[in-house]
Design an enzyme around this catalytic site. Structure first.
Site, PDB file in Angstrom:
ATOM      1  N   HIS A 174      24.785  53.528  73.039  1.00  0.00           N
ATOM      2  CA  HIS A 174      26.041  52.945  73.512  1.00  0.00           C
ATOM      3  C   HIS A 174      27.176  53.970  73.446  1.00  0.00           C
ATOM      4  O   HIS A 174      27.950  54.123  74.406  1.00  0.00           O
ATOM      5  CB  HIS A 174      26.409  51.730  72.661  1.00  0.00           C
ATOM      6  CG  HIS A 174      25.521  50.555  72.872  1.00  0.00           C
ATOM      7  ND1 HIS A 174      25.782  49.321  72.332  1.00  0.00           N
ATOM      8  CD2 HIS A 174      24.364  50.412  73.573  1.00  0.00           C
ATOM      9  CE1 HIS A 174      24.835  48.470  72.680  1.00  0.00           C
ATOM     10  NE2 HIS A 174      23.964  49.113  73.425  1.00  0.00           N
ATOM     11  N   SER A 199      22.001  49.195  78.461  1.00  0.00           N
ATOM     12  CA  SER A 199      23.307  49.141  77.798  1.00  0.00           C
ATOM     13  C   SER A 199      24.025  50.483  77.799  1.00  0.00           C
ATOM     14  O   SER A 199      25.244  50.532  77.972  1.00  0.00           O
ATOM     15  CB  SER A 199      23.134  48.651  76.359  1.00  0.00           C
ATOM     16  OG  SER A 199      22.465  47.421  76.332  1.00  0.00           O
TER      17      SER A 199
END
Length: 348
Positions: free
Chosen positions: A309, A251
């Site tokens: 992230h 991610s």
């Protein structure tokens, strides 16, 4: 646990339906008895599910004190991997250009033309795999190796005897004995099939635009660098807020691709896969996503690794503004050095 609860609810619904449809008339008392029996059965199944051991419970998770000194090695590892990725991809680009220029500069004469015809005549047809590979777009030729690596690691998680190795080397853990290598390996690691499918879908969707802007070599350099930098961002957050834990998944690296495309093409219209009728600007989307991750970092949400992230997204934005113009664009000096070194080794 959540999936098992939903499955119990489905079983409950199915058990009630025959009472109302197959009797020919509505029998409320019988329906209440059946419903009560199904509800109790569902509660028992949920209780059993709660008592079932976690499939990874048998593994020993390394833990220890978190301190700022533990960030030194990860920091230099992130810098080293990023530098090695840049150097390797610059050499890759140079060799690709050199191979094409050699073919273009190859002198043509009657003898070589006849030889080429003869070789073409006897040359066997390419196999189905080679035909499929040649039919792919440039972005797909980069995506499928990344997908294959992630699927291979996902399969390794399913082998019980390999799980201790997977936890040690394919999960980013600032308290573990292996700290540096998992920062890179964890970006190719997914334990959940849903997590893997979601990440690969987003990557496949945004890769064509990123590679069209960067080229495949620069894209790979940015992707690998974003992977270790997002892992270091996760380390930094865990040490500062004293929240140890494991992290895995692509991610963080994918967020760099997403943020790069959204900043590079801010007016592009995006939509959610399940709600294609609603569209929004890419520039607005990345602001909203980063706001959620920032809130997750400040409020301590633990469902996702919001620090990774956010680190990946910030790196993608930084690469959009400075990476291509100040780093990748200034590779000429290194290419001159590598060209001279190559000529001295080959003698031509």
């Amino acid at each position: 646990m959540f999936c098992r609860n939903v499955w119990s609810a489905v079983e409950l619904t199915k058990s009630c339906k025959p009472v109302l449809l197959n009797q020919g008339r509505i029998s409320f008392g019988h329906a209440r008895i059946q419903f009560r029996h199904s509800f109790q059965k569902a509660k028992r199944s949920v209780r059993r599910a709660a008592l079932e051991p976690d499939p990874l419970e048998h593994l020993r998770i390394e833990s220890g004190p978190l301190n700022a000194k533990g960030l030194v090695r990860p920091f230099f590892f992130a810098v080293g991997v990023s530098a090695a990725s840049l150097v390797g991809c610059v050499i890759w680009e140079y060799e690709n250009l050199r191979a094409h220029s050699t073919i273009l500069k190859r002198p043509g004469n009657w003898l070589s033309a006849q030889q080429k015809k003869l070789m073409t005549h006897f040359k066997s047809e390419p196999g189905p795999i080679k035909k499929w590979w040649n039919s792919l777009r440039e972005s797909e030729k980069v995506f499928y190796p990344i997908l294959a690596a992630n699927v291979l690691v996902f399969g390794a998680w399913r082998v019980r005897s390999l799980q201790p190795i997977m936890v040690k080397y394919f999960c980013s853990n600032p308290s573990g004995s292996a700290i540096c290598s998992p920062m890179l390996l964890s970006t190719f690691s997914h334990y959940s099939a849903l997590h893997l499918a979601a990440n690969m879908y987003v990557l496949y969707s945004f890769m064509p635009a990123a590679i069209a802007s960067l080229g495949k070599e620069q894209f790979v350099a940015m992707y690998l660098s974003a992977g270790v930098i997002s892992s270091f961002s996760s380390f930094l957050y865990k040490v500062v807020f004293n929240q140890p834990g494991l992290s895995l998944g692509a991610s963080g690296a994918i967020m760099s691709v997403l943020s790069y495309v959204c900043v590079q093409y801010p007016d592009t219209r995006l939509s959610i896969i399940f709600l294609p009728m609603y569209t929004f600007a890419a520039g607005t989307a990345i602001k909203a996503i980063m706001s959620v991750d920032l809130a997750g970092v400040l409020l301590g949400w633990k469902f996702f690794d919001h620090a990774a992230h956010l680190g990946g997204a910030l790196f993608g934005i930084a690469w959009c503004h400075w990476g291509g113009t100040h780093i990748w664009a200034n590779r000429d000096k290194f290419l001159q050095y590598y060209h001279a070194l190559r000529r001295s080794d080959t003698g031509r």
